[in-house]
Scaffold this active site. Sequence first.
Site, PDB file in Angstrom:
ATOM      1  CG  ASP A 175      -6.530   2.574 -12.192  1.00  0.00           C
ATOM      2  OD1 ASP A 175      -5.701   1.801 -11.696  1.00  0.00           O
ATOM      3  OD2 ASP A 175      -6.654   3.771 -11.853  1.00  0.00           O
ATOM      4  CD  GLU A 188      -3.620  -0.951 -11.376  1.00  0.00           C
ATOM      5  OE1 GLU A 188      -4.164  -1.782 -10.605  1.00  0.00           O
ATOM      6  OE2 GLU A 188      -3.282   0.195 -11.008  1.00  0.00           O
ATOM      7  CG  HIS A 242      -8.839   2.992  -8.615  1.00  0.00           C
ATOM      8  ND1 HIS A 242      -9.448   2.614  -7.435  1.00  0.00           N
ATOM      9  CD2 HIS A 242      -7.541   2.636  -8.497  1.00  0.00           C
ATOM     10  CE1 HIS A 242      -8.554   2.045  -6.643  1.00  0.00           C
ATOM     11  NE2 HIS A 242      -7.387   2.048  -7.259  1.00  0.00           N
ATOM     12  CD  GLN A 295       1.414  -0.110 -12.941  1.00  0.00           C
ATOM     13  OE1 GLN A 295       2.498  -0.313 -12.416  1.00  0.00           O
ATOM     14  NE2 GLN A 295       0.663   0.936 -12.624  1.00  0.00           N
ATOM     15  CG  HIS A 316      -1.965   7.444  -8.399  1.00  0.00           C
ATOM     16  ND1 HIS A 316      -2.544   7.371  -7.153  1.00  0.00           N
ATOM     17  CD2 HIS A 316      -2.123   6.211  -8.951  1.00  0.00           C
ATOM     18  CE1 HIS A 316      -3.009   6.155  -6.954  1.00  0.00           C
ATOM     19  NE2 HIS A 316      -2.775   5.431  -8.030  1.00  0.00           N
ATOM     20  NE  ARG A 317      -6.245   5.819  -8.346  1.00  0.00           N
ATOM     21  CZ  ARG A 317      -6.787   5.603  -7.157  1.00  0.00           C
ATOM     22  NH1 ARG A 317      -7.843   6.310  -6.774  1.00  0.00           N
ATOM     23  NH2 ARG A 317      -6.287   4.692  -6.340  1.00  0.00           N
ATOM     24  CD  GLU A 348      -2.190   4.438 -12.142  1.00  0.00           C
ATOM     25  OE1 GLU A 348      -2.599   3.316 -11.797  1.00  0.00           O
ATOM     26  OE2 GLU A 348      -2.799   5.495 -11.841  1.00  0.00           O
TER      27      GLU A 348
END
Length: 298
Positions: free
Chosen positions: A89, A170, A102, A206, A60-61, A87
């Site tokens: 952002d 994302e 993010h 996403q 995550h990130r 992942e």
Amino acid sequence: MNQRSVRVAAVTGCALLIASLTPVWAGSANASSGTAGRVTAPLTDVVDIPWLTGPVVVAHRGASQVAPENTLAAVDAADRQGFKWVENDVQQTRDGKLVVMHDATLTRTTNVRRVFPHRAPWRVRDFTAAEIARLDAGSWFNKRFARERVPTLAEFLRRMEDHDLRLLLEIKNPQQYPGIEARIVKELSGAGWLGRGHVRRRLVVQSFSASSVQTVHRLVPSVRTGFLGNPPLNALASYARYVDQINPQLSKVNAQYVTAVHRLRGVHGRRMEVFAWDVPLRNYARIASAYGFDGVIV
């Protein structure tokens, strides 16, 4: 079970009782993501955790337990720890450049207040890429990351390619950046990420915005896509027309919801997948097994 172990940061106080989770069946298609309450473990507090052959485990990130989130250092750390998926952002600067960040503002993870004290509320969209490049994006996490910067999407993709990693991208706050989907597609194309091998095995796009995901599917039908959230059961079939994944917050779903998603075929003809987020790293295998998740974002 794959016995290859990696060194990962221990997440303190993350005991979770699956039986206590309250199922939530209806979610908003326009839900926005907040900053998850993540515990940053001491850099020396590590534990060996073996990966299973399934589910997919997404950093995550980046490896944000041990390096500042969404930085190149977090990508490097994810590779060292054995992650195959990362992942991130993506947002847009005032001059139309794409950066990996993010929050809608720069205050939490950079020193923007000190460098630009009179530019409140310090939103990403109010700064040029050159101004953001001046910021320290690592010291907030640990002083040894003081030279880390906010990467551009192009820089992030190059580092991912260097490590042969796979990307769950994302689109963040797309309503603030009209046309950002086309700019992301152009960036991905220029970096070689829309080739057959990437779109089949190494890339998923996403968003919390259903319209943004629809736009991506319209621009590049071959790219796998995911919706972040938990649409109501009676709406799932409509999402299957343009997504391959439904990716909810762990606390918002139960095993029955996951089974309902799995009954559908996504836009590319395969069984719909569920990648859950806010899953604690130390319990991910047990949780994924109990719910039937195809992937976890930890």
